[in-house]
Design an enzyme around this catalytic site. Structure first.
Site, short mmCIF file in Angstrom:
data_model
loop_
_atom_site.label_atom_id
_atom_site.label_comp_id
_atom_site.label_asym_id
_atom_site.label_seq_id
_atom_site.Cartn_x
_atom_site.Cartn_y
_atom_site.Cartn_z
N CYS A 8 0.87 -1.19 0.00
CA CYS A 8 0.00 0.00 0.00
C CYS A 8 0.90 1.23 0.00
O CYS A 8 2.08 1.12 -0.37
CB CYS A 8 -0.97 -0.03 1.18
SG CYS A 8 -0.19 0.01 2.80
N ARG A 14 -3.29 -0.64 5.36
CA ARG A 14 -3.88 -1.72 4.56
C ARG A 14 -2.97 -2.93 4.37
O ARG A 14 -3.38 -4.07 4.65
CB ARG A 14 -4.32 -1.17 3.20
CG ARG A 14 -5.47 -0.17 3.31
CD ARG A 14 -5.64 0.63 2.04
NE ARG A 14 -4.51 1.53 1.82
CZ ARG A 14 -4.32 2.28 0.74
NH1 ARG A 14 -5.19 2.19 -0.25
NH2 ARG A 14 -3.29 3.07 0.64
N ASP A 126 -8.08 3.82 1.08
CA ASP A 126 -7.18 4.27 2.14
C ASP A 126 -8.01 4.78 3.33
O ASP A 126 -8.77 5.73 3.18
CB ASP A 126 -6.32 5.41 1.56
CG ASP A 126 -5.29 5.92 2.52
OD1 ASP A 126 -5.32 5.51 3.70
OD2 ASP A 126 -4.45 6.73 2.09
#
Ligand code: 4NP
Length: 153
Positions: A8, A14, A126
């Site tokens: 990420c 994440r 996000d």
């Protein structure tokens, strides 16, 4: 043995979930010799940091301990070290592909959610500027994708 890298932007929200959830399944199902997993960020803002406290808390609530993971930056060597590189969104995809030196490297990169929805290039959003609800939604998305990866062995 499949070597999987989750990527990420910051490697604190994440992608550590991808790594941590896979480690959880690997331990639960004794899949140590089937999978090797890691995670990285395309940016270096959070190198050596633990995951975001909100991600740690949400994962813990869902039975997964990610508190001991530490952030690192994605490097071009990762293309050779891993078989699959799963990214979370289009920005990660572009940043990773920009470092690929050949077709073999490029072919290793895919959107994580394509394991659930092939070729749709859906994003894991996000959650950094989001709420608890967003962290929970991200956990569920990454969890389902990891479940699918484990099912296919
Ligand atoms: P991640 O989330 O890419 O899922 O780890 C973010 C973490 C940090 C920042 C952005 C996104 N940041 O701007 O510091």
């Amino acid at each position: 043995m499949q070597k999987i890298l989750f990527v990420c932007l910051g490697n604190i929200c994440r992608s550590p979930l991808g790594e941590g959830i896979m480690l959880h399944f690997i331990e639960e199902k004794n899949l140590e010799n089937r999978f090797q997993v890691d995670s990285a960020g395309t940016a270096g803002y959070h190198i050596n940091e633990a995951p975001d406290h909100r991600t740690i808390a949400n994962a813990k609530k869902n039975g997964v301990d990610i508190s001991k993971l530490r952030a690192r930056k994605f490097t071009p060597e990762d293309f050779d070290a891993f078989d699959k590189i799963y990214v979370m969104d289009e920005s990660n995809y572009g940043n990773v592909l920009a470092l690929a030196q050949n077709t073999e490297h490029k072919n290793k990169v895919d959107y994580l959610l394509n394991v659930l929805h092939p070729q749709q290039n859906k994003h894991v959003p996000d959650p950094y500027y989001g709420t608890e609800k967003d962290f929970e939604a991200v956990f569920q998305l990454v969890y389902k994708a990891c479940q699918k990866i484990v099912e296919t062995v």
